[in-house]
Write an enzyme that holds these catalytic residues in place. Structure first.
Site, PDB file in Angstrom:
ATOM      1  N   THR A 264       0.808  -1.232   0.000  1.00  0.00           N
ATOM      2  CA  THR A 264       0.000   0.000   0.000  1.00  0.00           C
ATOM      3  C   THR A 264       0.836   1.275   0.000  1.00  0.00           C
ATOM      4  O   THR A 264       0.400   2.324  -0.488  1.00  0.00           O
ATOM      5  CB  THR A 264      -0.970   0.037   1.192  1.00  0.00           C
TER       6      THR A 264
ATOM      7  N   SER B   1      -0.487   8.071   0.973  1.00  0.00           N
ATOM      8  CA  SER B   1      -0.621   6.618   0.756  1.00  0.00           C
ATOM      9  C   SER B   1      -2.077   6.185   0.749  1.00  0.00           C
ATOM     10  O   SER B   1      -2.797   6.408   1.726  1.00  0.00           O
ATOM     11  CB  SER B   1       0.099   5.862   1.886  1.00  0.00           C
ATOM     12  N   LEU B   2      -2.496   5.533  -0.331  1.00  0.00           N
ATOM     13  CA  LEU B   2      -3.881   5.038  -0.423  1.00  0.00           C
ATOM     14  C   LEU B   2      -3.940   3.596   0.088  1.00  0.00           C
ATOM     15  O   LEU B   2      -4.199   2.643  -0.666  1.00  0.00           O
ATOM     16  CB  LEU B   2      -4.338   5.139  -1.879  1.00  0.00           C
ATOM     17  N   HIS B   3      -3.695   3.435   1.412  1.00  0.00           N
ATOM     18  CA  HIS B   3      -3.690   2.085   1.995  1.00  0.00           C
ATOM     19  C   HIS B   3      -5.036   1.374   1.786  1.00  0.00           C
ATOM     20  O   HIS B   3      -5.106   0.287   1.232  1.00  0.00           O
ATOM     21  CB  HIS B   3      -3.439   2.169   3.508  1.00  0.00           C
ATOM     22  N   ASP B   4      -6.118   1.983   2.256  1.00  0.00           N
ATOM     23  CA  ASP B   4      -7.390   1.275   2.399  1.00  0.00           C
ATOM     24  C   ASP B   4      -8.072   0.853   1.100  1.00  0.00           C
ATOM     25  O   ASP B   4      -8.602  -0.266   1.022  1.00  0.00           O
ATOM     26  CB  ASP B   4      -8.349   2.109   3.263  1.00  0.00           C
TER      27      ASP B   4
END
Ligand code: RIB
Ligand code: CA
Length: 329
Positions: free
Chosen positions: A188, A232-235
């Protein structure tokens, strides 16, 4: 269209996951949990995001604390509101009467064998639901989480925030027997919104401009804390197997959660050893459950796909029809 229920702690990247799921999947509900902020704040943020996106989706409030240890809300990454950086509209709906745990159980019963549960905050709600309804793991099509890491952590050198916040809950979820997808920081952190992307969003409509403000705040905070130059586009990565499955590569391996109170608490121990002989197989942990673990990503293609979903989002009353119409998916 895949039915999903997002369990979240909005949260800038949670906000992106909600839009991305509403655009490409059948988002049947949102449940909230403590994490990036208190559960009161994450719930208000979920309701405000539903108002911004004009989503007709039920929101159920969940647990305010982990199973064992007391939790202190940092607020350092996502800000005092939990989603600093833009003015969100006042909620236009209230939470449903049901607790998130009961909402998860009832949703899985109603959509038996079809529902994918997506925990993208601490796993406390999901763990309690699995304990309260032992049949839940069999009712679900699967559990696709954002959590853990096969390499470096964020909250500690080896642990990622969602798992570290409630390792006992994560242990219950990983051992549940439900088909499991795990996308961790090793993937991610490569999926980031740049300052150029933020400029593109800022030139878009009402929703795109709002997300530009959110990402700008999040990117600056990550730069101050971790020296990272993107938001950061973790989800939203947890949704990728059901939207653009080729964009993230998964590998199956046993995963165990470190529950000790020492340096490695909350570590996701992924056993990628290639043990050839049957004899060697015996040294593998007997109790670990297999999981699809994300190992690589086509990051720019994924960022562009998420950017398109945000830039195309209509700022009109008809948004709900928009996200429901198959012709656009
Ligand atoms: O470690 C990243 C995770 O922690 C994301 O879900 C983010 O929203 C925070 O909850
Ligand atoms: Ca989150």
């Amino acid at each position: 269209m895949t039915k999903v229920l997002i369990d979240c702690d909005p949260g800038h990247d949670d906000a992106t996951a909600i839009l991305y799921a509403a655009r490409h999947l059948d988002l049947i509900g949102i449940t909230t949990v403590y994490g990036n902020q208190s559960v009161e704040k994450t719930t208000r943020n979920a309701l405000s995001l539903a108002a911004l996106l004009r989503l007709d989706v039920p929101v159920a409030q969940g647990c305010e604390q982990p199973l064992i240890r007391a939790f202190r809300h940092g607020g350092d990454v996502h800000g005092k509101t939990g989603i600093d950086g833009a003015e969100l509209p006042e909620p236009v709906q209230s939470v449903v009467d049901a607790h998130a745990v009961d909402f998860i159980i009832e949703s899985a019963r109603q959509h038996r064998d079809e529902l994918v549960l997506c925990p993208i905050g601490p796993f406390t709600n999901v763990a309690v639901a699995l304990r309260k309804e032992p049949r839940l793991a069999k009712w679900l099509r699967g559990i696709s989480c954002m959590g853990g890491t096969t390499q470096v952590g964020n909250t500690t050198p080896v642990a990622e925030f969602n798992i570290w916040s409630d390792p006992e809950a994560a242990d219950i979820v990983f051992r549940s027997g439900a088909p499991m997808w795990m996308v961790g920081l090793n993937v991610t952190r490569q999926v980031g919104i740049t300052s150029d992307d933020i400029e593109r969003l800022d030139a878009g409509g009402e929703v795109a401009q709002t997300y530009a403000g959110l990402f700008d705040f999040f990117r600056q905070r990550l730069s101050e804390i971790h020296g990272i130059s993107t938001a950061s586009l973790h989800d939203p990565c947890a949704l990728v197997p059901f939207i653009v499955p080729d964009f993230i590569t998964y590998a199956e391996c046993p995963v165990e959660i470190e529950l000790s109170n020492g340096l490695t608490r909350g570590m996701t121990v992924c056993d990628f050893r290639s043990l050839t002989s049957a004899k060697l197989e015996n040294i593998r942990a007997k109790t670990a459950s297999n999981c699809q673990v994300a190992v690589s990503v086509n990051s720019r293609a994924l960022v562009e796909h998420i950017m398109d979903a945000i830039l195309e989002w209509p700022s009109t009353e008809s948004a709900n029809d928009y996200v429901r119409s198959d012709s656009l998916s």
